[in-house]
Design an enzyme around this catalytic site. Structure first.
Site, PDB file in Angstrom:
ATOM      1  N   ASP A 248      49.119 -17.922  28.111  1.00  7.10           N
ATOM      2  CA  ASP A 248      49.386 -19.221  29.005  1.00  7.10           C
ATOM      3  C   ASP A 248      50.682 -19.120  29.759  1.00  7.10           C
ATOM      4  OD1 ASP A 248      47.495 -21.113  29.960  1.00  7.10           O
ATOM      5  OD2 ASP A 248      47.894 -22.320  28.651  1.00  7.10           O
TER       6      ASP A 248
ATOM      7  N   GLU B  21      37.675 -26.053  33.253  1.00  9.82           N
ATOM      8  CA  GLU B  21      38.070 -27.141  32.387  1.00  9.82           C
ATOM      9  C   GLU B  21      37.505 -28.591  32.628  1.00  9.82           C
ATOM     10  OE1 GLU B  21      41.857 -27.519  30.517  1.00  9.82           O
ATOM     11  OE2 GLU B  21      41.366 -29.027  28.880  1.00  9.82           O
TER      12      GLU B  21
HETATM   13  O1  KIV Z   1      46.140 -24.473  26.741  1.00  8.78           O
HETATM   14  C1  KIV Z   1      45.354 -24.562  25.984  1.00  8.78           C
HETATM   15  O2  KIV Z   1      44.745 -25.039  25.112  1.00  8.78           O
HETATM   16  C2  KIV Z   1      44.201 -24.371  27.121  1.00  8.78           C
HETATM   17  C3  KIV Z   1      42.494 -25.437  26.541  1.00  8.78           C
HETATM   18  C4  KIV Z   1      41.717 -25.444  27.695  1.00  8.78           C
HETATM   19  C5  KIV Z   1      41.988 -23.600  26.289  1.00  8.78           C
HETATM   20  O3  KIV Z   1      43.990 -24.451  28.370  1.00  8.78           O
END
Ligand code: KIV
Length: 266
Positions: free
Chosen positions: A88, A183
């Site tokens: 992320d 999501e």
């Molecule tokens: O950071 C996270 O865990 C996500 C979830 C939507 C899986 O982005």
């Protein structure tokens, strides 16, 4: 002779959609959990900025920093042999412009052995996705409920803007995203998006018709300390298992049962 299974690539994600094979993903944030998830056969692991909540104890994902994401991504990258690992991009690591986004996403690929990044994509962010993809950085686009925009969205609610979501899905696909995470959107809308794009959709709170599913590891293992979201399912109750083990350890030390002879040296 048994051969190690080939690592999952972004191309394989696309092939799985075409073949109708469901894609399985979970989050992981450290070496042991990532290794266990990989060995259990999940196809993809996300080093999610949810670590700000489930590991650090914050009430939103906003405090996660680029440095922290790299720290956790390195541990996960070191553990995984087969799964595709996606990292992320945390809040404000890609919102300051293409140059800053390229610099930060580039660090993920250069420093961590992980293979792709995920961005929360509001409307009009296809250009940013395209710039990363053109630089050779695979991008998973995150649409629907975008936790980094929790204050702007006014909470963690189901997102129902059909037109906008269909438009954004097509735009990020056109920009080169290899997958779209959906999501908290209604199941029928997720099914419609899934049918309208060639790249796989990975759902969380988006019903059964997505090409794959992702869950936060702590929810799946019964380690959620607060309220577990409605879309999450606990497959075991590690919280109770851990508390019972620790309580038994304390009791045995207090009663002189542990350490026993077999735990002691002569
Ligand atoms: O950071 C996270 O865990 C996500 C979830 C939507 C899986 O982005």
């Amino acid at each position: 002779m048994a051969t190690a299974e080939a690592p999952i690539t972004v191309k394989r994600f696309m092939e799985m959609k075409s073949a109708g094979h469901k894609i399985t993903m979970v989050t992981a944030y450290d070496y042991p959990m990532a290794r266990l998830a990989d060995e259990a056969g999940v196809d993809g692991i996300l080093v999610g900025d949810s670590l700000a909540m489930v590991v650090q104890g914050h009430d939103t994902t906003l405090p996660a920093t680029m440095q922290q994401m790299l720290y956790h991504a390195e541990m996960v990258g070191r553990a995984v042999r087969r799964a595709l690992v996606v990292v992320d991009m945390p809040f404000m690591s890609y919102q300051l412009g293409v140059r800053e986004a390229l610099k930060n996403a580039g660090r993920v690929l250069k420093q961590t052995r992980c293979q792709a990044v995920k961005l929360e994509c509001g409307p009009n962010q296809a250009e940013l996705v395209a710039a990363l993809v053109q630089a050779g950085i695979p991008v998973m686009a995150h649409l629907g409920l975008r936790p980094q925009s929790v204050h702007q969205m006014g909470g963690y609610s189901v997102q129902r803007d059909r037109q906008q979501l269909l438009e954004d899905s097509r735009a990020v696909q056109q920009a080169g995203a290899f997958a779209i995470l959906l999501e908290c959107i209604p199941a029928e809308l997720a099914a419609e998006i899934t049918a309208s794009v060639q790249v796989p959709t990975i759902g969380i709170g988006a019903g059964p018709h997505c090409d794959g599913q992702i869950q936060v590891l702590h929810d799946l293992l019964g380690l959620t300390l607060g309220r577990r979201p409605r879309h999450a399912k606990a497959y075991t109750d590690l919280k109770t298992t851990i508390q019972q083990a620790l309580a038994q350890y304390c009791q045995e030390v207090r009663e002189g049962v542990f350490p026993a002879l077999e735990h002691s040296f002569r």
